[in-house]
Design a protein around this motif. Structure first.
Motif, PDB file in Angstrom:
ATOM      1  N   THR A 163       0.828  -1.209   0.000  1.00 37.55           N
ATOM      2  CA  THR A 163       0.000   0.000   0.000  1.00 37.55           C
ATOM      3  C   THR A 163       0.861   1.257   0.000  1.00 37.55           C
ATOM      4  O   THR A 163       0.603   2.214  -0.735  1.00 37.55           O
ATOM      5  CB  THR A 163      -0.924   0.017   1.237  1.00 37.55           C
ATOM      6  OG1 THR A 163      -1.679  -1.191   1.248  1.00 37.55           O
ATOM      7  CG2 THR A 163      -1.869   1.192   1.204  1.00 37.55           C
ATOM      8  N   VAL A 164       1.916   1.261   0.810  1.00 43.01           N
ATOM      9  CA  VAL A 164       2.839   2.399   0.853  1.00 43.01           C
ATOM     10  C   VAL A 164       3.573   2.529  -0.479  1.00 43.01           C
ATOM     11  O   VAL A 164       3.786   3.643  -0.979  1.00 43.01           O
ATOM     12  CB  VAL A 164       3.840   2.233   2.023  1.00 43.01           C
ATOM     13  CG1 VAL A 164       4.886   3.327   2.005  1.00 43.01           C
ATOM     14  CG2 VAL A 164       3.105   2.202   3.350  1.00 43.01           C
ATOM     15  N   LEU A 165       3.946   1.393  -1.059  1.00 40.29           N
ATOM     16  CA  LEU A 165       4.643   1.404  -2.345  1.00 40.29           C
ATOM     17  C   LEU A 165       3.760   2.021  -3.435  1.00 40.29           C
ATOM     18  O   LEU A 165       4.210   2.876  -4.206  1.00 40.29           O
ATOM     19  CB  LEU A 165       5.039  -0.021  -2.742  1.00 40.29           C
ATOM     20  CG  LEU A 165       5.644  -0.210  -4.133  1.00 40.29           C
ATOM     21  CD1 LEU A 165       6.894   0.623  -4.312  1.00 40.29           C
ATOM     22  CD2 LEU A 165       5.932  -1.684  -4.381  1.00 40.29           C
ATOM     23  N   ILE A 166       2.496   1.622  -3.487  1.00 34.07           N
ATOM     24  CA  ILE A 166       1.580   2.163  -4.491  1.00 34.07           C
ATOM     25  C   ILE A 166       1.399   3.667  -4.305  1.00 34.07           C
ATOM     26  O   ILE A 166       1.434   4.437  -5.269  1.00 34.07           O
ATOM     27  CB  ILE A 166       0.226   1.427  -4.445  1.00 34.07           C
ATOM     28  CG1 ILE A 166       0.397  -0.006  -4.956  1.00 34.07           C
ATOM     29  CG2 ILE A 166      -0.825   2.163  -5.276  1.00 34.07           C
ATOM     30  CD1 ILE A 166      -0.826  -0.880  -4.803  1.00 34.07           C
ATOM     31  N   ALA A 167       1.233   4.091  -3.065  1.00 36.12           N
ATOM     32  CA  ALA A 167       1.073   5.525  -2.790  1.00 36.12           C
ATOM     33  C   ALA A 167       2.308   6.306  -3.231  1.00 36.12           C
ATOM     34  O   ALA A 167       2.207   7.384  -3.827  1.00 36.12           O
ATOM     35  CB  ALA A 167       0.803   5.742  -1.304  1.00 36.12           C
ATOM     36  N   HIS A 168       3.499   5.748  -2.955  1.00 33.79           N
ATOM     37  CA  HIS A 168       4.742   6.421  -3.357  1.00 33.79           C
ATOM     38  C   HIS A 168       4.852   6.489  -4.879  1.00 33.79           C
ATOM     39  O   HIS A 168       5.247   7.532  -5.447  1.00 33.79           O
ATOM     40  CB  HIS A 168       5.943   5.682  -2.769  1.00 33.79           C
ATOM     41  CG  HIS A 168       7.254   6.268  -3.208  1.00 33.79           C
ATOM     42  ND1 HIS A 168       7.730   7.469  -2.728  1.00 33.79           N
ATOM     43  CD2 HIS A 168       8.163   5.825  -4.116  1.00 33.79           C
ATOM     44  CE1 HIS A 168       8.894   7.734  -3.313  1.00 33.79           C
ATOM     45  NE2 HIS A 168       9.172   6.752  -4.159  1.00 33.79           N
ATOM     46  N   LEU A 169       4.513   5.399  -5.561  1.00 36.14           N
ATOM     47  CA  LEU A 169       4.584   5.378  -7.017  1.00 36.14           C
ATOM     48  C   LEU A 169       3.606   6.371  -7.634  1.00 36.14           C
ATOM     49  O   LEU A 169       3.949   7.084  -8.589  1.00 36.14           O
ATOM     50  CB  LEU A 169       4.305   3.971  -7.549  1.00 36.14           C
ATOM     51  CG  LEU A 169       5.411   2.946  -7.330  1.00 36.14           C
ATOM     52  CD1 LEU A 169       4.905   1.539  -7.627  1.00 36.14           C
ATOM     53  CD2 LEU A 169       6.635   3.266  -8.181  1.00 36.14           C
ATOM     54  N   GLU A 170       2.410   6.456  -7.095  1.00 36.83           N
ATOM     55  CA  GLU A 170       1.428   7.394  -7.627  1.00 36.83           C
ATOM     56  C   GLU A 170       1.895   8.837  -7.454  1.00 36.83           C
ATOM     57  O   GLU A 170       1.741   9.662  -8.359  1.00 36.83           O
ATOM     58  CB  GLU A 170       0.067   7.172  -6.959  1.00 36.83           C
ATOM     59  CG  GLU A 170      -0.600   5.890  -7.417  1.00 36.83           C
ATOM     60  CD  GLU A 170      -2.002   5.701  -6.871  1.00 36.83           C
ATOM     61  OE1 GLU A 170      -2.764   4.937  -7.489  1.00 36.83           O
ATOM     62  OE2 GLU A 170      -2.322   6.310  -5.821  1.00 36.83           O
ATOM     63  N   GLN A 171       2.504   9.110  -6.316  1.00 41.05           N
ATOM     64  CA  GLN A 171       3.017  10.462  -6.082  1.00 41.05           C
ATOM     65  C   GLN A 171       4.213  10.753  -6.985  1.00 41.05           C
ATOM     66  O   GLN A 171       4.331  11.828  -7.579  1.00 41.05           O
ATOM     67  CB  GLN A 171       3.414  10.631  -4.618  1.00 41.05           C
ATOM     68  CG  GLN A 171       3.946  12.013  -4.306  1.00 41.05           C
ATOM     69  CD  GLN A 171       4.396  12.138  -2.855  1.00 41.05           C
ATOM     70  OE1 GLN A 171       4.445  11.159  -2.124  1.00 41.05           O
ATOM     71  NE2 GLN A 171       4.733  13.351  -2.449  1.00 41.05           N
ATOM     72  N   THR A 172       5.106   9.803  -7.117  1.00 40.88           N
ATOM     73  CA  THR A 172       6.308   9.989  -7.929  1.00 40.88           C
ATOM     74  C   THR A 172       5.980  10.141  -9.411  1.00 40.88           C
ATOM     75  O   THR A 172       6.527  11.010 -10.098  1.00 40.88           O
ATOM     76  CB  THR A 172       7.266   8.796  -7.742  1.00 40.88           C
ATOM     77  OG1 THR A 172       7.606   8.691  -6.368  1.00 40.88           O
ATOM     78  CG2 THR A 172       8.527   8.959  -8.572  1.00 40.88           C
ATOM     79  N   LEU A 173       5.083   9.289  -9.901  1.00 40.82           N
ATOM     80  CA  LEU A 173       4.749   9.293 -11.319  1.00 40.82           C
ATOM     81  C   LEU A 173       3.672  10.303 -11.681  1.00 40.82           C
ATOM     82  O   LEU A 173       3.485  10.610 -12.864  1.00 40.82           O
ATOM     83  CB  LEU A 173       4.295   7.891 -11.752  1.00 40.82           C
ATOM     84  CG  LEU A 173       5.331   6.774 -11.623  1.00 40.82           C
ATOM     85  CD1 LEU A 173       4.681   5.423 -11.836  1.00 40.82           C
ATOM     86  CD2 LEU A 173       6.472   6.987 -12.594  1.00 40.82           C
ATOM     87  N   GLY A 174       2.955  10.796 -10.687  1.00 41.90           N
ATOM     88  CA  GLY A 174       1.832  11.687 -10.976  1.00 41.90           C
ATOM     89  C   GLY A 174       0.763  10.967 -11.754  1.00 41.90           C
ATOM     90  O   GLY A 174       0.210  11.490 -12.720  1.00 41.90           O
TER      91      GLY A 174
END
Length: 197
Positions: free
Chosen positions: A142-153
């Motif tokens: 869940t943390v990984l997905i949130a980080h990826l969404e923020q990083t990739l926009g």
């Protein structure tokens, strides 16, 4: 319709496929030669075999053998596999020339039209597929997905963690995502893109 007219239709179809679609969109010169030679080679062999009683079986066998040889010789992107099979199919259709002739021409046109639409740059253009190396270990998905969404926009649709290195503190993850409408480049500060599809 004469066999020469069918051959001319094949040459027109493979020329459109390679020079009007593939090369302007993907700019890989080595595959231009491969697509042309495969098409004309299959056309030549299939036209000779079309006089035998086992033409259909031999044609399908040739299709399979050439596919295995080509796909095992180098790594191809999925769209390049589609172009490769299209070149093979066009050559077989023209070489075996099923009757009536309009069937051959219709099937050849269908292949070209499908490639025009299916490989169009505007079709699903905001969807991406990347292999990303992050400079932090993320054991929590869940943390990984949130980080990826923020990083990739972008909105992440699917992830596959390929490597979680707790010693070196890195995560290698395959990501399928959809860019936001205003975002055009999937570049993030915390990740290095290794492979983009």
């Amino acid at each position: 319709m004469s066999q020469l007219a069918i051959f001319a239709a094949d040459w027109l179809a493979i020329s459109l496929l390679v020079f009007a679609l593939y090369f302007p969109r993907h700019r890989r010169r080595d595959l231009v030669v491969a697509f042309l030679v495969v098409n004309i080679g299959v056309l030549a062999v299939a036209s000779v075999l079309s006089t035998t009683a086992v033409a259909a079986g031999v044609g399908l066998g040739l299709f399979g053998v050439l596919s295995i040889i080509r796909l095992r010789s180098t790594e191809l992107e999925q769209h390049e596999v589609a172009y490769y099979f299209s070149a093979l199919a066009l050559g077989l259709l023209a070489g075996l020339s099923p009757t009536p002739d309009w069937v051959t021409l219709t099937l050849m046109a269908m292949i070209v039209v499908v490639m025009v639409v299916g490989d169009h740059p505007r079709l699903l253009r905001r969807y991406r597929h990347q292999l990303i190396v992050l400079d932090q270990a993320y054991p929590d998905e869940t943390v990984l997905i949130a980080h990826l969404e923020q990083t990739l926009g972008a909105r992440v649709h699917r992830i596959v963690v390929q490597r979680l290195d707790l010693v070196n503190d890195t995560t290698t993850v395959e990501v399928r995502y959809q860019l936001a409408a205003e975002r055009t480049s999937p570049v993030g500060a915390a990740g290095r893109t290794l492979v983009a599809r």
